[in-house]
Design an enzyme around this catalytic site. Structure first.
Site, PDB file in Angstrom:
ATOM      1  N   GLY A   7      20.948  -4.832  31.186  1.00 14.52           N
ATOM      2  CA  GLY A   7      19.693  -4.417  32.738  1.00 14.52           C
ATOM      3  C   GLY A   7      20.551  -4.078  33.990  1.00 14.52           C
ATOM      4  O   GLY A   7      19.665  -3.037  34.474  1.00 14.52           O
ATOM      5  N   ASN A   8      21.607  -4.864  33.811  1.00 16.70           N
ATOM      6  CA  ASN A   8      22.566  -4.242  35.363  1.00 16.70           C
ATOM      7  C   ASN A   8      22.424  -2.433  35.798  1.00 16.70           C
ATOM      8  O   ASN A   8      22.718  -2.158  36.562  1.00 16.70           O
ATOM      9  CB  ASN A   8      23.322  -4.847  34.897  1.00 16.70           C
ATOM     10  N   LYS A  48       9.878 -16.705  23.241  1.00 23.41           N
ATOM     11  CA  LYS A  48      10.313 -16.141  24.275  1.00 23.41           C
ATOM     12  C   LYS A  48       9.081 -15.895  26.340  1.00 23.41           C
ATOM     13  O   LYS A  48       8.350 -15.437  25.422  1.00 23.41           O
ATOM     14  CB  LYS A  48      10.245 -14.708  24.401  1.00 23.41           C
ATOM     15  N   LYS A  70      24.833 -10.959  22.391  1.00 22.16           N
ATOM     16  CA  LYS A  70      25.983  -9.951  22.227  1.00 22.16           C
ATOM     17  C   LYS A  70      27.053  -9.950  20.749  1.00 22.16           C
ATOM     18  O   LYS A  70      27.345  -9.760  20.465  1.00 22.16           O
ATOM     19  CB  LYS A  70      26.308  -9.442  23.739  1.00 22.16           C
TER      20      LYS A  70
END
Length: 312
Positions: free
Chosen positions: A11-12, A128, A274
């Site tokens: 996202g960064n 979520k 990840k």
């Protein structure tokens, strides 16, 4: 044809502190300057990206304007909208970066449907959180209206929670593969893709969020990629992070990572998915390699295999 590389952007790489479209386009422009290094190296590039902040902001905008005459869109449609907008920003930025280097190569964005299993256990336990915070009383009203499941979130209030099922397969995989094989740069699977289920031979969108890293791994596996690169905020994965005996992982095996996972070395919802996605990709092929590193470390990755390199 060079290596086939799937790169999963964190996202960064898209959103910094300023959520305006202009600020995000500027962030993506800088991201493209790093990504184009793969093309200069002769590699074939497939890009995936997150959409967490963007889809959250879009959901808030929809809820703010929600009315009988202008009803809020469902979550699957919001994911599709962010796939389109972020894909456009990335496509445009990559096209400009290629033009500056006189590289003749096409870029295509594919709005991607990802099929999930409606019997996935995640549908029995939505976890979520999405959307705004509510008081307990407000949440109960929303539940009574049939607006979904709401749970208390870290003493900050109540939020709607949706399932996060594992991806089964990517509907547009043939289209994506054809584009890659004909030399196109492809942007696909944004935000984990649009979650759909199959019922009686037909696809239906469903309210859920697919983890971007697992969807990216599924894409890399189905494309028979040579390399799966997961970009995050650090150059290396660490164990004993922020402790005196902190250690960066450079060359690491799947077996090593399973041990570290058992030791709870990686934060759930952050580094853990990840690492798990990288393991899944490496285990899916005899010679598969995954690398976890930062966007800024791409140059070093290309020339010296820098980053956390995961092999069987």
């Amino acid at each position: 044809m060079g290596r086939k590389i799937v790169v999963a952007l964190g996202g960064n790489a898209i959103l910094v502190d300023n959520p305006t479209a202009e600020a995000q386009k500027q962030a993506v422009k800088q991201t493209a300057e790093h990504l184009v290094k793969f093309i200069e190296n002769g590699d074939e590039l497939i890009v995936t990206h997150g959409n967490g902040p963007q889809v959250g902001n879009l959901l808030l905008q929809n809820l703010e304007a929600d009315s009988d005459k202008n009803p809020a869109f469902p979550l699957d449609s919001l994911v599709a909208m962010t796939e389109g907008s972020i894909g456009y920003w990335l496509q445009n930025a990559l096209q400009n970066a290629l033009a500056e280097r006189n590289i003749d190569k096409e870029v295509a964005t594919i709005v991607t449907q990802v099929i999930v299993d409606e019997k996935d256990p995640a549908f029995e336990n939505p976890t979520k959180p999405i959307g705004p915070f509510y008081s307990e009383e407000e949440a109960k009203v929303e539940i009574e209206k049939g607006k979904g499941t709401f749970k208390e979130d870290s003493n900050r209030g109540w939020r709607k929670v949706v399932p996060s099922p594992k991806p089964v397969t990517i509907k547009e995989i043939k289209t994506i593969s054809n584009l890659v094989e004909t030399g196109h740069i492809v942007i696909a699977g944004g935000g984990g893709g649009i979650p759909v289920i199959e019922r009686e031979g037909k696809l239906e969108g469903i309210e859920a969020v697919i983890d971007k890293d697992f969807a990216s791994q599924q894409l890399a596996t189905q494309l028979n990629a040579d390399l799966f690169v997961v970009l995050t905020g650090v150059d290396y994965v660490f164990v004993n992070y922020n402790k005196p005996d902190q250690m960066k992982l450079e060359q690491v095996t799947v077996s090593d990572l399973h041990t570290y996972i058992e030791e709870k070395q990686f934060a759930p919802g952050s580094m853990l998915p990840k690492v798990e996605a990288a393991i899944d990709f490496v285990e899916s092929g005899e010679a598969n390699t995954a690398i976890i590193t930062s966007l800024e470390n791409i140059g070093s990755l290309i020339h010296s295999n820098a980053g956390t390199i995961i092999t069987k």
